[in-house]
Write a protein that holds these residues in place. Sequence first.
Motif, PDB file in Angstrom:
ATOM      1  N   GLY A 126       2.089  -1.492 -14.288  1.00  0.00           N
ATOM      2  CA  GLY A 126       0.707  -1.935 -14.311  1.00  0.00           C
ATOM      3  C   GLY A 126       0.299  -2.530 -12.969  1.00  0.00           C
ATOM      4  O   GLY A 126       1.002  -3.341 -12.398  1.00  0.00           O
ATOM      5  N   GLY A 127      -0.856  -2.100 -12.461  1.00  0.00           N
ATOM      6  CA  GLY A 127      -1.342  -2.589 -11.180  1.00  0.00           C
ATOM      7  C   GLY A 127      -0.909  -1.771  -9.991  1.00  0.00           C
ATOM      8  O   GLY A 127      -1.384  -2.009  -8.871  1.00  0.00           O
ATOM      9  N   ALA A 128      -0.015  -0.798 -10.185  1.00  0.00           N
ATOM     10  CA  ALA A 128       0.506  -0.013  -9.061  1.00  0.00           C
ATOM     11  C   ALA A 128       0.144   1.463  -9.221  1.00  0.00           C
ATOM     12  O   ALA A 128      -0.251   1.915 -10.288  1.00  0.00           O
ATOM     13  CB  ALA A 128       2.019  -0.159  -8.971  1.00  0.00           C
ATOM     14  N   HIS A 129       0.315   2.206  -8.127  1.00  0.00           N
ATOM     15  CA  HIS A 129       0.076   3.663  -8.116  1.00  0.00           C
ATOM     16  C   HIS A 129      -1.276   3.968  -8.744  1.00  0.00           C
ATOM     17  O   HIS A 129      -1.416   4.868  -9.580  1.00  0.00           O
ATOM     18  CB  HIS A 129       1.199   4.386  -8.852  1.00  0.00           C
ATOM     19  CG  HIS A 129       2.571   4.062  -8.341  1.00  0.00           C
ATOM     20  ND1 HIS A 129       2.996   4.410  -7.077  1.00  0.00           N
ATOM     21  CD2 HIS A 129       3.600   3.366  -8.902  1.00  0.00           C
ATOM     22  CE1 HIS A 129       4.234   3.968  -6.894  1.00  0.00           C
ATOM     23  NE2 HIS A 129       4.607   3.325  -7.971  1.00  0.00           N
ATOM     24  N   VAL A 130      -2.274   3.201  -8.331  1.00  0.00           N
ATOM     25  CA  VAL A 130      -3.552   3.195  -9.045  1.00  0.00           C
ATOM     26  C   VAL A 130      -4.303   4.511  -8.948  1.00  0.00           C
ATOM     27  O   VAL A 130      -5.176   4.784  -9.778  1.00  0.00           O
ATOM     28  CB  VAL A 130      -4.440   2.038  -8.542  1.00  0.00           C
ATOM     29  CG1 VAL A 130      -3.813   0.700  -8.867  1.00  0.00           C
ATOM     30  CG2 VAL A 130      -4.704   2.155  -7.034  1.00  0.00           C
ATOM     31  N   SER A 158       4.063   8.670   7.543  1.00  0.00           N
ATOM     32  CA  SER A 158       3.392   8.845   6.258  1.00  0.00           C
ATOM     33  C   SER A 158       4.142   8.075   5.180  1.00  0.00           C
ATOM     34  O   SER A 158       5.370   8.095   5.139  1.00  0.00           O
ATOM     35  CB  SER A 158       3.323  10.326   5.879  1.00  0.00           C
ATOM     36  OG  SER A 158       2.877  10.489   4.550  1.00  0.00           O
ATOM     37  N   SER A 159       3.381   7.429   4.297  1.00  0.00           N
ATOM     38  CA  SER A 159       4.003   6.714   3.182  1.00  0.00           C
ATOM     39  C   SER A 159       4.317   7.648   2.021  1.00  0.00           C
ATOM     40  O   SER A 159       4.944   7.231   1.044  1.00  0.00           O
ATOM     41  CB  SER A 159       3.066   5.606   2.688  1.00  0.00           C
ATOM     42  OG  SER A 159       1.859   6.160   2.180  1.00  0.00           O
ATOM     43  N   VAL A 160       3.874   8.907   2.097  1.00  0.00           N
ATOM     44  CA  VAL A 160       4.125   9.854   1.018  1.00  0.00           C
ATOM     45  C   VAL A 160       5.628  10.130   0.937  1.00  0.00           C
ATOM     46  O   VAL A 160       6.262  10.436   1.950  1.00  0.00           O
ATOM     47  CB  VAL A 160       3.359  11.166   1.265  1.00  0.00           C
ATOM     48  CG1 VAL A 160       3.674  12.185   0.177  1.00  0.00           C
ATOM     49  CG2 VAL A 160       1.860  10.893   1.330  1.00  0.00           C
ATOM     50  N   ASN A 170       6.650   2.010   3.574  1.00  0.00           N
ATOM     51  CA  ASN A 170       5.395   1.327   3.854  1.00  0.00           C
ATOM     52  C   ASN A 170       4.349   2.358   4.265  1.00  0.00           C
ATOM     53  O   ASN A 170       4.614   3.555   4.321  1.00  0.00           O
ATOM     54  CB  ASN A 170       5.578   0.218   4.896  1.00  0.00           C
ATOM     55  CG  ASN A 170       5.805   0.750   6.298  1.00  0.00           C
ATOM     56  OD1 ASN A 170       5.697   1.945   6.579  1.00  0.00           O
ATOM     57  ND2 ASN A 170       6.132  -0.145   7.211  1.00  0.00           N
ATOM     58  N   ILE A 171       3.146   1.903   4.580  1.00  0.00           N
ATOM     59  CA  ILE A 171       2.055   2.834   4.836  1.00  0.00           C
ATOM     60  C   ILE A 171       2.315   3.688   6.076  1.00  0.00           C
ATOM     61  O   ILE A 171       1.746   4.767   6.243  1.00  0.00           O
ATOM     62  CB  ILE A 171       0.708   2.071   4.974  1.00  0.00           C
ATOM     63  CG1 ILE A 171      -0.474   3.036   4.877  1.00  0.00           C
ATOM     64  CG2 ILE A 171       0.669   1.275   6.268  1.00  0.00           C
ATOM     65  CD1 ILE A 171      -0.552   3.775   3.556  1.00  0.00           C
ATOM     66  N   ASP A 172       3.197   3.244   6.969  1.00  0.00           N
ATOM     67  CA  ASP A 172       3.539   4.011   8.170  1.00  0.00           C
ATOM     68  C   ASP A 172       4.764   4.893   7.968  1.00  0.00           C
ATOM     69  O   ASP A 172       5.263   5.503   8.918  1.00  0.00           O
ATOM     70  CB  ASP A 172       3.787   3.061   9.343  1.00  0.00           C
ATOM     71  CG  ASP A 172       2.528   2.291   9.720  1.00  0.00           C
ATOM     72  OD1 ASP A 172       1.445   2.895   9.686  1.00  0.00           O
ATOM     73  OD2 ASP A 172       2.641   1.089  10.034  1.00  0.00           O
ATOM     74  N   GLU A 225       0.833  -1.203   0.000  1.00  0.00           N
ATOM     75  CA  GLU A 225       0.000   0.000   0.000  1.00  0.00           C
ATOM     76  C   GLU A 225       0.866   1.249   0.000  1.00  0.00           C
ATOM     77  O   GLU A 225       0.585   2.225  -0.717  1.00  0.00           O
ATOM     78  CB  GLU A 225      -0.926   0.010   1.209  1.00  0.00           C
ATOM     79  CG  GLU A 225      -1.864   1.209   1.246  1.00  0.00           C
ATOM     80  CD  GLU A 225      -2.851   1.167   2.400  1.00  0.00           C
ATOM     81  OE1 GLU A 225      -3.818   1.949   2.377  1.00  0.00           O
ATOM     82  OE2 GLU A 225      -2.644   0.364   3.340  1.00  0.00           O
ATOM     83  N   GLY A 226       1.924   1.242   0.783  1.00  0.00           N
ATOM     84  CA  GLY A 226       2.779   2.410   0.857  1.00  0.00           C
ATOM     85  C   GLY A 226       3.651   2.590  -0.366  1.00  0.00           C
ATOM     86  O   GLY A 226       3.760   3.690  -0.916  1.00  0.00           O
TER      87      GLY A 226
END
Length: 603
Positions: A479-483, A383-385, A222-224, A128-129
Amino acid sequence: MRRAARVWLRAPIASETMAQFDLKIVGGRIVDGTGAASFVGDVAVRDGRIVAVGRCDGEAATTVDATGCIVTPGFVDLHTHYDGQVSWDADLAPSCFHGVTTAVMGSCGVGFAPCRAADRERLIALMEGVEDIPGSALAEGLRWGWESFPEYLAALDATPHTIDFAAHIPHDALRVFVMGDRAVANEVATDDDIAAMRRVVREALEAGAVGFSTGRTDNHRNIDGQPTPASEATTTELAGIAAAFHGLPFGVLQAVSDFDMGTSVERFDPEFDVIEAMAAAAGGRPTSISLMQRNKDTAQWQKILRRVDAAAVKGVEMRVQVAPRGIGVILGLEATFHPFVGFPSYKAVAALPLAERVAAMRDPVFRQRLLGEKSERIAGDGSSVPPLADELLAHLDFVAMRLYRLTDGFDYEPPREASLLAEAFTTGRTTLEVLYDALLEDDGRRLLYFPIFNYIDQNFDAVETMLRHPRALVGLGDGGAHVGTICDASVPTFFLARWARDRGDRGIALERAVQMLTGDVAGYMGFGDRGVLRPGLRADINVIDMARLGLTMPELVRDLPAGGKRFMQRATGYVATFVHGEQIIAHGELTGARPGRLARPTA
């Protein structure tokens, strides 16, 4: 090129059992994937294999009239992130709409196998991140039924798909599988850890994995907001894992690194040394790395090419993956990012439905208040940003210089005068005002395109040099990422249309462009059974009307599990696509056929 006057023709035979071929594609211009000169001829198929190319006497159960079209091998996409999506989505869209018949996933060191049950949430948070795939969609959609990598491959292969797929074993999942809670970026793997990882990789390769991938970039969190487990792996660890390839006639390695974003040789070379040592330790198996023109070190890509060429002199085979256009993001009020996500006033209404947000933003008092604010930090701890986001938000004039409205027929090589910064100059408004007003167009559905990399000079000169390098592989479609931020799975269509048709003298010959999407990539990945139109090979075939080949506008669709949304971009001009002799696309639409299976390296 003339348009196809007729596409389908049922052969006039009394019984299909009398037909010599299952399928015959006639009258098209054959571009066979080898780089050889194209020619008009036929392609005949039986039992999912090509049996004749050129003159194909004999009747077929089904005949396709490809007059006015080109006939090519199916495209091989060597850089996707369908690791989760492949579990719930049989179509692997949008790649299936862009001539791709084989998609390679497990890129950049992230994926979902090997994985113990206790680590599933950890790998979901990581994906996710790193790859901007909603964790709720992954949690609901993933059909866990594996722990080991061979079990993962078997589980996926048991379900029919529209196109073929292949997988790297990813370093982050591997590290977690072997090291458990110690698999954090600053934990050095022991000799026993490395030996265990090497055994797991060898087991994966022998079960059908195409290779091993690793990620070494600060932009992946990661998401954290924590670094990825393998991001700081030592040379000893990477070389020790790469030794798993010894004695195998197949298998590749893949790496992504920002090379510390350094501008000095002292910072760049030590990081390249790590990747080169991994490649050298793989017993002759090739390695590919991502190549792009970056903002902080605009000449870094040239340094990478010099090091790759120098490695070849030493007998270390390294290739570079190149995106054929700018690498960037799509911004919008319903996308993951836009220029105002960090502004206090916007954050106060961010959770509202789109119509209510737009109404609030159109209020003159709200507008004036927001435009007087500055963005708060959105990256950093927790933050995962990536940090790059805050840097860009702090320099919106720089961003607006390469920020463009996405419109029908959008030119991905837009001129300077089409930028929102140019609009600010010509209209006498501030940059913030232009950005604000643009996002509210079309009732808040306006999308903006921002090429972060590969477009520093606002032209494709650097990209052209990369693509023409003899060690270049077309890739990085993700493909499939950064949707919620990109839809670059469309790059095969873009590459063929822009570089082989639209750029004239600055383009790439049709035969060479097709070879770069097919034979080159299939050969590199070790897929000896596809990538070329040759008798005996798989009948993975595209019939393409080059005059009509193009992209539709990206649109946000809510078709992910748990109601998740993603960008989808379709194509025009694909008259037919076949996988193993079965038609999966007819005039740009799916037929419902599911001939796709796990693709294993053959040589």
